[in-house]
Write a protein that holds these residues in place. Structure first.
Motif, PDB file in Angstrom:
ATOM      1  N   CYS A  55       1.260  -1.191  -0.009  1.00  0.00           N
ATOM      2  CA  CYS A  55       0.143   0.281   0.058  1.00  0.00           C
ATOM      3  C   CYS A  55       1.102   1.259   0.126  1.00  0.00           C
ATOM      4  O   CYS A  55       0.209   2.295   0.154  1.00  0.00           O
ATOM      5  CB  CYS A  55      -1.044   0.236   1.226  1.00  0.00           C
ATOM      6  SG  CYS A  55      -0.050  -0.075   2.822  1.00  0.00           S
ATOM      7  N   VAL A  59      -2.290   5.833  -0.313  1.00  0.00           N
ATOM      8  CA  VAL A  59      -3.078   6.942  -1.156  1.00  0.00           C
ATOM      9  C   VAL A  59      -4.348   6.103  -1.858  1.00  0.00           C
ATOM     10  O   VAL A  59      -5.651   7.678  -1.766  1.00  0.00           O
ATOM     11  CB  VAL A  59      -2.329   7.180  -2.540  1.00  0.00           C
ATOM     12  CG1 VAL A  59      -1.252   7.991  -2.522  1.00  0.00           C
ATOM     13  CG2 VAL A  59      -1.809   5.384  -3.418  1.00  0.00           C
ATOM     14  N   ASP A  74       1.981  -3.095   3.761  1.00  0.00           N
ATOM     15  CA  ASP A  74       3.500  -2.954   2.980  1.00  0.00           C
ATOM     16  C   ASP A  74       4.648  -3.262   4.226  1.00  0.00           C
ATOM     17  O   ASP A  74       4.468  -3.364   5.482  1.00  0.00           O
ATOM     18  CB  ASP A  74       3.636  -2.070   3.076  1.00  0.00           C
ATOM     19  CG  ASP A  74       4.583  -1.113   1.516  1.00  0.00           C
ATOM     20  OD1 ASP A  74       3.941  -0.803   0.542  1.00  0.00           O
ATOM     21  OD2 ASP A  74       5.697  -1.067   1.632  1.00  0.00           O
ATOM     22  N   ALA A  75       5.710  -3.470   3.215  1.00  0.00           N
ATOM     23  CA  ALA A  75       7.196  -4.003   4.259  1.00  0.00           C
ATOM     24  C   ALA A  75       7.756  -3.455   4.924  1.00  0.00           C
ATOM     25  O   ALA A  75       8.790  -3.530   5.232  1.00  0.00           O
ATOM     26  CB  ALA A  75       7.991  -4.782   2.971  1.00  0.00           C
ATOM     27  N   LEU A  79       7.130   3.605   5.360  1.00  0.00           N
ATOM     28  CA  LEU A  79       6.074   4.058   4.666  1.00  0.00           C
ATOM     29  C   LEU A  79       4.638   3.746   5.533  1.00  0.00           C
ATOM     30  O   LEU A  79       3.797   4.496   5.279  1.00  0.00           O
ATOM     31  CB  LEU A  79       5.816   3.164   3.300  1.00  0.00           C
ATOM     32  CG  LEU A  79       6.454   3.707   1.877  1.00  0.00           C
ATOM     33  CD1 LEU A  79       6.876   2.882   0.996  1.00  0.00           C
ATOM     34  CD2 LEU A  79       6.500   4.647   2.038  1.00  0.00           C
ATOM     35  N   ASP A  98       5.495  -8.861   5.356  1.00  0.00           N
ATOM     36  CA  ASP A  98       6.560  -9.574   4.248  1.00  0.00           C
ATOM     37  C   ASP A  98       4.783 -10.000   3.158  1.00  0.00           C
ATOM     38  O   ASP A  98       4.042 -11.242   3.571  1.00  0.00           O
ATOM     39  CB  ASP A  98       7.311 -10.165   3.575  1.00  0.00           C
ATOM     40  CG  ASP A  98       7.650 -10.944   2.718  1.00  0.00           C
ATOM     41  OD1 ASP A  98       7.341 -10.647   1.589  1.00  0.00           O
ATOM     42  OD2 ASP A  98       8.637 -10.896   2.682  1.00  0.00           O
ATOM     43  N   LEU A 117       0.448  -1.341  -8.345  1.00  0.00           N
ATOM     44  CA  LEU A 117       1.882  -0.512  -8.726  1.00  0.00           C
ATOM     45  C   LEU A 117       2.530  -1.465  -8.146  1.00  0.00           C
ATOM     46  O   LEU A 117       4.057  -1.035  -7.862  1.00  0.00           O
ATOM     47  CB  LEU A 117       2.156   0.860  -8.873  1.00  0.00           C
ATOM     48  CG  LEU A 117       0.667   1.754  -9.743  1.00  0.00           C
ATOM     49  CD1 LEU A 117       1.917   2.605  -9.630  1.00  0.00           C
ATOM     50  CD2 LEU A 117       0.799   1.011 -11.564  1.00  0.00           C
TER      51      LEU A 117
HETATM   52  C1  LIG Z   1       5.785   1.051  -6.375  1.00  0.00           C
HETATM   53  S1  LIG Z   1       4.810   1.223  -4.406  1.00  0.00           S
HETATM   54  C2  LIG Z   1       4.095   1.461  -4.103  1.00  0.00           C
HETATM   55  C3  LIG Z   1       2.990   1.978  -3.390  1.00  0.00           C
HETATM   56  C4  LIG Z   1       1.579   1.909  -2.850  1.00  0.00           C
HETATM   57  N1  LIG Z   1       0.702   0.854  -3.801  1.00  0.00           N
HETATM   58  C5  LIG Z   1       1.399   3.295  -4.656  1.00  0.00           C
HETATM   59  O1  LIG Z   1       0.772   3.162  -5.618  1.00  0.00           O
HETATM   60  O2  LIG Z   1       1.932   4.521  -4.166  1.00  0.00           O
HETATM   61  C6  LIG Z   1       5.704  -0.786  -3.825  1.00  0.00           C
HETATM   62  C7  LIG Z   1       5.795  -0.975  -2.659  1.00  0.00           C
HETATM   63  O3  LIG Z   1       5.612  -2.812  -2.105  1.00  0.00           O
HETATM   64  C8  LIG Z   1       5.803  -2.539  -1.330  1.00  0.00           C
HETATM   65  N2  LIG Z   1       6.343  -3.541  -0.900  1.00  0.00           N
HETATM   66  C9  LIG Z   1       7.239  -4.638  -2.283  1.00  0.00           C
HETATM   67  N3  LIG Z   1       7.657  -6.006  -1.417  1.00  0.00           N
HETATM   68  C10 LIG Z   1       6.711  -5.953  -0.783  1.00  0.00           C
HETATM   69  C11 LIG Z   1       6.303  -7.092  -0.153  1.00  0.00           C
HETATM   70  N4  LIG Z   1       6.787  -8.610  -0.299  1.00  0.00           N
HETATM   71  N5  LIG Z   1       5.517  -7.529   0.391  1.00  0.00           N
HETATM   72  C12 LIG Z   1       5.231  -6.282   0.744  1.00  0.00           C
HETATM   73  N6  LIG Z   1       5.163  -4.721  -0.061  1.00  0.00           N
HETATM   74  C13 LIG Z   1       6.376  -5.287  -0.396  1.00  0.00           C
HETATM   75  C14 LIG Z   1       7.049  -1.494  -0.742  1.00  0.00           C
HETATM   76  O4  LIG Z   1       7.287  -0.830  -0.060  1.00  0.00           O
HETATM   77  C15 LIG Z   1       6.677  -0.167  -1.614  1.00  0.00           C
HETATM   78  O5  LIG Z   1       5.790   0.336  -0.571  1.00  0.00           O
END
Ligand SMILES: C[S@@+](CC[C@H](N)C(=O)[O-])C[C@H]1O[C@@H](n2cnc3c(N)ncnc32)[C@H](O)[C@@H]1O
Length: 255
Positions: A55, A59, A74-75, A79, A98, A117
């Motif tokens: 997340c 947003v 979110d990991a 954030l 995770d 995304l």
């Molecule tokens: C491009 S950002 C998108 C965030 C949000 N959904 C947005 O549209 O602004 C990708 C997100 O995926 C999270 N992420 C990546 N790998 C992850 C995992 N294995 N588990 C949870 N979150 C993860 C990252 O920390 C990051 O906040």
């Protein structure tokens, strides 16, 4: 305390928060968030429950109606902290976890789940989709928003100009192969601190992940940029923008 994922955006939290701001970046506001609400059929009257996987700073929570129940996962601890501080939504819950592991969320009957995304930043997208299935009710909707995997593959796709026809074309070097692609988020700083990863998969991979986890794809949309250019190259650039989509949205139903 959740195990820190190697794909968490913890190390680029400050930069990403600056880019996205409180209300989302340009494409969140102009295309993605309104389309997510439309596809998930969320309006002021909806009392839906939504699980937002990856997340970021939340947003999506900020555009949901007050009677919707929202869980953001979110990991990245920072954030999630930011999301908690900046979101006024009365029914928002925040979890640092995770998504490829069992989620510490008891609710197993969500109406909707979304990866906005975020799935392409997860090393094990199929396991993340499995978690979405565990927490959705039967008939619940899963929405996946991707940087279009056919046209936007970091380091493997680029624009070119065909001088003869004066047309802009999209060049794709590789598509079928799974790829782990490092991205330098702050190109001015040559530091490994600001690297994140994009994991490329073909459309057939994504459809297989869904099928393996008992989802039926019900619709797909491709979203183009709504920006326009001016000046000498405007005609060519605007045509290319209308023809080559930026984002792909896949809607699936939990069977
Ligand atoms: C491009 S950002 C998108 C965030 C949000 N959904 C947005 O549209 O602004 C990708 C997100 O995926 C999270 N992420 C990546 N790998 C992850 C995992 N294995 N588990 C949870 N979150 C993860 C990252 O920390 C990051 O906040």
């Amino acid at each position: 305390m959740a195990k820190k994922s190697s794909t968490s955006w913890e190390n680029v939290e400050g930069w990403y928060s600056g880019l996205v701001g409180d209300d989302g970046h340009y494409y969140h506001q102009s295309i993605i968030l309104p389309s997510v609400l439309r596809l998930l059929n969320i309006s002021e009257k909806s009392a839906v429950s939504v699980l937002d996987l990856g997340c970021g700073q939340g947003v999506l929570a900020r555009v949901l109606p007050k009677n919707a129940e929202y869980w953001g996962v979110d990991a990245s601890k920072s954030l999630i902290q930011r999301a908690r501080q900046h979101t006024k939504h009365p029914q928002a819950h925040w979890i640092v976890a995770d998504t490829s592991e069992l989620l510490p969320v008891e609710k197993k009957d969500f109406d909707c789940a979304a990866f906005i995304l975020s799935l392409q930043n997860m090393e094990e997208p199929e396991r993340a989709i499995q978690q979405a299935r565990r927490h959705l009710k039967k008939g619940g909707k899963l929405l996946i928003v991707l940087n279009h995997p056919c046209f936007r593959i970091p380091r493997q796709s680029s624009w070119g100009i065909d001088e003869k026809s004066q047309l802009q074309y999209r060049r794709i070097n590789r598509y079928m192969t799974e790829m782990k692609i490092p991205i330098q988020m702050r190109p001015s700083q040559d530091s490994s601190d600001s690297v994140t990863y994009s994991f490329h998969h073909s459309l057939s991979d994504f459809f297989r992940f869904l099928q393996n986890n008992h989802f039926a794809v019900i619709s797909m949309e491709e979203w183009c940029s709504d920006k326009t250019s001016e000046g000498a190259k405007a005609k060519m650039e605007n045509l290319a923008r209308r023809e080559i989509p930026l984002f792909l949205a896949i809607m699936a139903r939990a069977e």
